[in-house]
Write an enzyme that holds these catalytic residues in place. Structure first.
Site, PDB file in Angstrom:
ATOM      1  N   ARG A 181       3.360  52.487  46.977  1.00 45.02           N
ATOM      2  CA  ARG A 181       3.500  53.846  46.413  1.00 45.02           C
ATOM      3  C   ARG A 181       4.930  54.167  46.024  1.00 45.02           C
ATOM      4  O   ARG A 181       5.194  55.150  45.339  1.00 45.02           O
ATOM      5  CB  ARG A 181       2.958  54.895  47.400  1.00 45.02           C
ATOM      6  CG  ARG A 181       3.686  54.919  48.716  1.00 45.02           C
ATOM      7  CD  ARG A 181       2.935  55.745  49.751  1.00 45.02           C
ATOM      8  NE  ARG A 181       3.510  57.062  49.935  1.00 45.02           N
ATOM      9  CZ  ARG A 181       3.213  57.876  50.940  1.00 45.02           C
ATOM     10  NH1 ARG A 181       2.317  57.509  51.851  1.00 45.02           N
ATOM     11  NH2 ARG A 181       3.772  59.047  51.046  1.00 45.02           N
TER      12      ARG A 181
ATOM     13  N   ARG B 159       0.732  66.202  62.813  1.00 44.80           N
ATOM     14  CA  ARG B 159       0.499  64.762  62.691  1.00 44.80           C
ATOM     15  C   ARG B 159       1.415  64.039  63.662  1.00 44.80           C
ATOM     16  O   ARG B 159       2.615  64.298  63.712  1.00 44.80           O
ATOM     17  CB  ARG B 159       0.767  64.269  61.275  1.00 44.80           C
ATOM     18  CG  ARG B 159       0.539  62.760  61.208  1.00 44.80           C
ATOM     19  CD  ARG B 159       0.646  62.206  59.832  1.00 44.80           C
ATOM     20  NE  ARG B 159       2.001  62.267  59.322  1.00 44.80           N
ATOM     21  CZ  ARG B 159       2.309  61.975  58.062  1.00 44.80           C
ATOM     22  NH1 ARG B 159       1.346  61.647  57.215  1.00 44.80           N
ATOM     23  NH2 ARG B 159       3.544  62.036  57.648  1.00 44.80           N
TER      24      ARG B 159
ATOM     25  N   HIS C 206      14.333  65.737  44.983  1.00 37.43           N
ATOM     26  CA  HIS C 206      14.720  67.123  45.178  1.00 37.43           C
ATOM     27  C   HIS C 206      14.487  67.955  43.940  1.00 37.43           C
ATOM     28  O   HIS C 206      13.961  69.054  43.990  1.00 37.43           O
ATOM     29  CB  HIS C 206      16.198  67.197  45.519  1.00 37.43           C
ATOM     30  CG  HIS C 206      16.397  67.264  46.966  1.00 37.43           C
ATOM     31  ND1 HIS C 206      15.773  68.204  47.733  1.00 37.43           N
ATOM     32  CD2 HIS C 206      17.112  66.497  47.800  1.00 37.43           C
ATOM     33  CE1 HIS C 206      16.106  68.021  48.977  1.00 37.43           C
ATOM     34  NE2 HIS C 206      16.922  66.976  49.053  1.00 37.43           N
TER      35      HIS C 206
ATOM     36  N   ASN D  56      -2.228  59.665  49.547  1.00 34.52           N
ATOM     37  CA  ASN D  56      -1.041  58.895  49.146  1.00 34.52           C
ATOM     38  C   ASN D  56      -1.162  57.459  49.644  1.00 34.52           C
ATOM     39  O   ASN D  56      -0.969  56.509  48.895  1.00 34.52           O
ATOM     40  CB  ASN D  56       0.233  59.515  49.727  1.00 34.52           C
ATOM     41  CG  ASN D  56       0.422  60.945  49.280  1.00 34.52           C
ATOM     42  OD1 ASN D  56      -0.151  61.360  48.289  1.00 34.52           O
ATOM     43  ND2 ASN D  56       1.209  61.705  50.025  1.00 34.52           N
TER      44      ASN D  56
ATOM     45  N   ARG E 157       4.366  67.077  59.054  1.00 37.76           N
ATOM     46  CA  ARG E 157       4.872  65.705  59.177  1.00 37.76           C
ATOM     47  C   ARG E 157       5.928  65.687  60.282  1.00 37.76           C
ATOM     48  O   ARG E 157       7.116  65.835  60.026  1.00 37.76           O
ATOM     49  CB  ARG E 157       5.470  65.236  57.848  1.00 37.76           C
ATOM     50  CG  ARG E 157       4.429  65.019  56.740  1.00 37.76           C
ATOM     51  CD  ARG E 157       5.094  64.537  55.462  1.00 37.76           C
ATOM     52  NE  ARG E 157       4.171  63.906  54.533  1.00 37.76           N
ATOM     53  CZ  ARG E 157       3.713  64.475  53.415  1.00 37.76           C
ATOM     54  NH1 ARG E 157       4.087  65.696  53.101  1.00 37.76           N
ATOM     55  NH2 ARG E 157       2.889  63.820  52.615  1.00 37.76           N
TER      56      ARG E 157
ATOM     57  N   GLU F 159      -6.625  56.806  55.756  1.00 36.94           N
ATOM     58  CA  GLU F 159      -5.610  56.295  54.828  1.00 36.94           C
ATOM     59  C   GLU F 159      -5.783  54.810  54.550  1.00 36.94           C
ATOM     60  O   GLU F 159      -5.118  54.245  53.694  1.00 36.94           O
ATOM     61  CB  GLU F 159      -4.207  56.494  55.429  1.00 36.94           C
ATOM     62  CG  GLU F 159      -3.904  57.927  55.791  1.00 36.94           C
ATOM     63  CD  GLU F 159      -2.490  58.109  56.301  1.00 36.94           C
ATOM     64  OE1 GLU F 159      -1.653  58.599  55.538  1.00 36.94           O
ATOM     65  OE2 GLU F 159      -2.236  57.760  57.470  1.00 36.94           O
TER      66      GLU F 159
HETATM   67  C1  PEP Z   1      -0.807  60.489  52.776  1.00 32.15           C
HETATM   68  O1  PEP Z   1      -0.633  59.296  53.013  1.00 32.15           O
HETATM   69  O2  PEP Z   1      -1.541  60.916  51.865  1.00 32.15           O
HETATM   70  C2  PEP Z   1      -0.125  61.524  53.569  1.00 32.15           C
HETATM   71  C3  PEP Z   1      -0.429  62.788  53.434  1.00 32.15           C
HETATM   72  O3  PEP Z   1       0.845  61.111  54.428  1.00 32.15           O
HETATM   73  P1  PEP Z   1       2.319  60.645  53.970  1.00 32.15           P
HETATM   74  O4  PEP Z   1       2.491  61.003  52.529  1.00 32.15           O
HETATM   75  O5  PEP Z   1       3.261  61.361  54.875  1.00 32.15           O
HETATM   76  O6  PEP Z   1       2.260  59.172  54.236  1.00 32.15           O
HETATM   77 MG    MG Z   2       0.292  58.672  54.870  1.00 31.63          MG
END
Ligand code: PEP
Ligand code: MG
Length: 595
Positions: A475, A343, A202, A464, A306, A441
Site C-alpha cells: 500500500r 485498536r 499533511h 487499507n 489508532r 484485514e
Molecule cells: C486498515 O488497514 O484499513 C486500517 C484501518 O488500519 P491501518 O490503516 O491503520 O493499517
Molecule cells: Mg490496517
C-alpha cells in the site's frame, strides 16, 4: 506531462492525486521551498553551556507562543474545529521528550543550541523515514516543521511572510508544511497543488480538514508555473490545468458553482438514504487533539482509535499504564454512549516497532500488530489494564489488528479474561464489559469470517490492509500504486461476502479503511451492505451528503452489477456514469469530467 520549455503553453493538463475534493479557479501563488537557513554549529566552553540551555528553553517558549497565537487565529477565523491541526506541533514542544533530549545533547556534547536541535530532530526524522507506513513517514514533516521554527527563532530571523495575502490564490509548492498553512489568511486561499505528497500526506489531510480543494503528488507542477499564472484544479479528479483557456475555465466554473449549491449536511442531520436506511458514520482518530472535532462534524463515536500513535515521538520508551489510561479515558468521556473502538497497538512490521526487534525481510508479513502483542504480552496486558480502567468512564471496545487465525483471537481473549480477573482480585476498579472485535484485514480472516463472527463481539473491515493483502500490492509503494485498487472486484466481492456473513450471524460489522472517506466509494460500500463506516472526521459531512442523496434500492442494484464486472476501471466507469443519474444533486457536482 509538460516540459519546462512549454511553460507558456495554455491548457496544460497535469494529473496528480485527488487529495481533497472541490474545484478552484484562480491565480498561482508559487511558494519557494521554505528557506533552509545556514546555521553555525560550534562547541561551547563548559562555562557557556547553561547559556545555550537557556537560549534553547527560550526558543521552545517562543515557538509555543507563536503556535498558540497561530492556533487561536485559526480558531477565530475558521472555527476551532480546524485549530487541532496545530496540536501535534504544540504537543511536540510540550512533550517532555524533545526539549529534554535537546537539552541533554547540549550538556553532554557541549554544543550550541542550533546544532543540538538539528541533530536530535534529524535523528527522530530519520527514524520516521525508515518506517514504510506512509502515514507515519509523513509525520517526519511535523518534526521538520518544528525544527525549522526553533532554528529560525534561534537565528533571530523572521519567517517567510504569507499571512498578508490579499488576493485569492491557488498555492503551488513542492510541499506544504502544516504550520505554513496555518499562517495563511484562509479567506484568500482557494486551493493548492503540490509536487510531493500522497493521500495521507499533511497537505492532503489538512486540505480535507479545511475543505480546500487540493491535488498532490504532481511531481513537477512547480517547474511549469510562476506566480500570477491562471490555474484551475479539480480536487476530486486529481487534475490541474495550467493557464486554462476561456472554454476550459467555463467548464471548471460551472462545476464549481454546481458544487457550491450543495449545502453541507449539518452535524445533527442523520446519515440516512432517501428511502430511509440509516447509516452510522464514526470517526477514525489518531491524535487526542482530534476529539474536539467529533461533535462538530457529527461523528457517532470513534470507530477506530489508532492507539499506536501514543508511541509517536517516544519509542523505544513504552507509554505507561497511567499515561494510556488518561488518553483512553479522554476518548471514553468524549464519545459517551456512542463509544470508542480502541485498536490494540498496530506496531511492528512496516509501522513503528518496539525496542529489541530487528528489521525484517518482509515486514508486511512479519511480526506486527496482534502477532507482536501476543509476543510481548506485558505490553498487551498494560494496554488492556489501561483500557479496562478507562472503560469506567464510557463505552469502550477493543479491536484486534491483523488477525489471521482463530487461535490468535482465542489467545487474546484468554489474556483479556486473565487481566480482568487479576484486576478484580487486586481490587482495581474497572469496567469488565469490554466487547472484543476483530479487524478483517487478511484474506484468510475474510474467508473464515463466519468463524470469527461466532467468537468475536464485532468485526471491523480494514480495507487499507485488506486491499493490500488481497491484491498482493504494497500500500506504500509508489511503483505499484496503480495496482492498489480498492474498487477491484475481488475487494468488492470480499466486502459483500463479509456484509452477508455478518448479517446472517447477527454480529455488528463496521468498516474503517480510507475507502469510507471517499463519497463514491462510501456509497459503493453501502450498496454492498455495509451500514457503519468510520472515517476521518473532516470527511464526514461530505460522505453524509452523499448518503443523503442516494436511494438504497437503486444502490443495491448498481452494486450487484458492479460485482459482475471484471476490473476496477470498469467498476469506476459504471459508478461515474450511474451515480450522477441516480443522485444528480450530489454526484453531478462531484463529477470529474471538465468538458
Ligand atoms: C486498515 O488497514 O484499513 C486500517 C484501518 O488500519 P491501518 O490503516 O491503520 O493499517
Ligand atoms: Mg490496517
Amino acid at each position: 506531462m509538460a516540459s519546462s520549455n512549454n511553460r507558456r503553453l495554455r491548457d496544460v493538463k497535469l494529473q496528480g492525486l485527488a487529495a481533497s475534493p472541490g474545484v478552484a479557479v484562480g491565480r498561482v501563488l508559487r511558494l519557494d521551498e521554505r528557506g533552509r537557513h545556514q546555521f553555525y554549529y560550534y562547541t561551547v566552553p563548559a562555562s557557556q553551556v547553561s547559556r545555550e540551555v537557556s537560549r534553547l528553553l527560550g526558543a521552545f517558549a517562543e515557538a509555543r507562543a507563536q503556535l498558540e497565537e497561530i492556533k487561536s487565529r485559526v480558531a477565530r477565523e475558521l472555527g476551532y474545529e480546524h485549530s487541532y491541526i496545530l496540536d501535534a506541533h504544540l504537543m511536540m514542544l510540550e512533550d517532555r521528550g524533545l526539549p529534554v533530549e535537546v537539552e541533554q545533547e547540549i550538556r553532554t556534547r557541549k554544543i550550541n543550541a542550533e546544532w543540538a536541535v538539528r541533530d536530535v530532530t534529524d535523528r527522530v526524522i530519520n527514524a520516521y523515514k525508515q518506517v514504510s507506513d506512509v502515514y507515519l513517514r509523513e509525520r517526519a514533516s511535523d518534526i521538520e516543521d518544528v525544527a525549522g521554527r526553533l532554528l529560525t527563532i534561534l537565528s533571530g530571523r523572521t519567517e517567510f511572510e504569507v499571512s498578508t495575502l490579499d488576493k485569492d490564490v491557488v498555492l503551488v509548492a513542492k510541499d506544504i508544511w502544516p504550520s505554513t498553512i496555518a499562517e495563511f489568511n484562509f479567506n484568500h486561499v482557494l486551493g493548492f497543488a503540490t509536487d510531493a505528497g500522497g493521500m495521507t500526506s499533511h497537505a492532503a489531510i489538512i486540505a480535507r480538514a479545511l475543505r480546500v480543494p487540493a491535488v498532490v503528488g504532481l511531481h513537477d507542477v512547480t517547474r511549469h508555473v510562476r506566480s500570477g499564472d491562471a490555474i484551475a484544479i479539480d480536487g476530486a479528479a486529481g487534475e490541474v490545468t495550467l493557464r486554462p483557456s476561456k472554454g476550459v475555465i467555463r467548464g471548471y466554473v460551472e462545476k464549481r458553482d454546481a458544487q457550491r449549491r450543495l449545502r453541507p449536511a449539518a452535524p445533527s442531520e442523520p446519515a440516512e438514504t432517501i428511502d430511509g436506511v440509516r447509516i452510522t458514520l464514526r470517526a477514525n482518530v489518531e491524535l487526542s487533539g482530534e476529539i474536539e472535532s467529533l461533535a462538530l462534524f457529527g461523528a457517532e463515536g470513534i470507530g477506530l482509535y489508532r492507539s499506536e500513535f501514543i508511541f509517536l515521538h517516544r519509542l523505544p520508551e513504552l507509554p505507561s499504564e497511567d499515561e494510556q489510561y488518561e488518553v483512553y479515558r479522554g476518548l471514553a468521556e468524549a464519545t459517551g454512549e456512542a463509544g470508542a473502538n480502541i485498536r490494540i497497538f498496530d506496531l511492528g512490521g512496516d509501522k513503528l516497532t518496539l525496542d529489541g526487534f530487528e528489521p525484517e525481510q518482509n515486514p508486511a508479513l512479519g511480526l506486527r500488530a496482534i502477532r507482536l502483542s501476543l509476543r510481548t504480552e506485558h505490553v498487551f496486558r498494560t494496554q488492556l489494564r489501561a483500557v479496562l480502567r478507562a472503560n469506567l468512564h464510557g463505552r469502550l471496545r477493543v479491536v484486534l489488528p491483523l488477525i489471521s487465525t482463530i487461535t490468535e483471537l482465542r489467545e487474546a481473549k484468554r489474556i483479556i479474561a486473565e487481566v480482568k480477573s487479576e484486576m478484580a482480585d487486586a481490587g482495581i476498579e474497572h469496567n469488565a464489559s469490554l466487547p472484543v472485535g476483530v479487524m478483517i484485514e487478511v484474506p484468510a480472516a475474510a474467508l473464515m469470517a463466519e468463524l470469527f463472527a461466532r467468537e468475536a463481539d464485532f468485526l471491523s473491515i480494514g480495507t487499507n490492509d485488506l486491499t493490500q493483502y488481497l491484491l498482493a500490492v504494497d500500500r506504500a509503494n509508489e511503483n505499484v500504486a496503480h495496482l492498489y485498487q480498492p474498487l477491484h472486484p475481488a475487494v468488492l466481492r470480499t466486502i459483500a461476502h463479509l456484509g452477508r456473513t455478518a448479517q446472517a450471524a447477527e454480529v455488528p460489522l463496521e468498516l474503517c479503511g480510507e475507502m469510507a472517506a471517499d463519497p463514491v466509494q462510501a456509497v459503493a460500500l453501502i450498496g454492498l451492505g455495509i451500514r457503519v463506516l468510520s472515517l476521518a472526521p473532516g470527511s464526514i459531512p461530505q460522505v453524509k451528503n452523499a448518503v443523503r442523496s442516494v436511494e438504497m434500492t437503486s444502490l443495491t442494484d448498481l452494486m450487484s452489477r458492479a460485482l459482475k464486472l471484471s476490473s476496477a476501471s470498469e467498476v469506476k466507469e459504471l459508478l461515474e456514469k450511474e451515480l450522477p443519474r441516480q443522485a444528480p444533486l450530489f454526484f453531478s457536482a462531484l463529477a470529474t469530467k471538465t468538458s
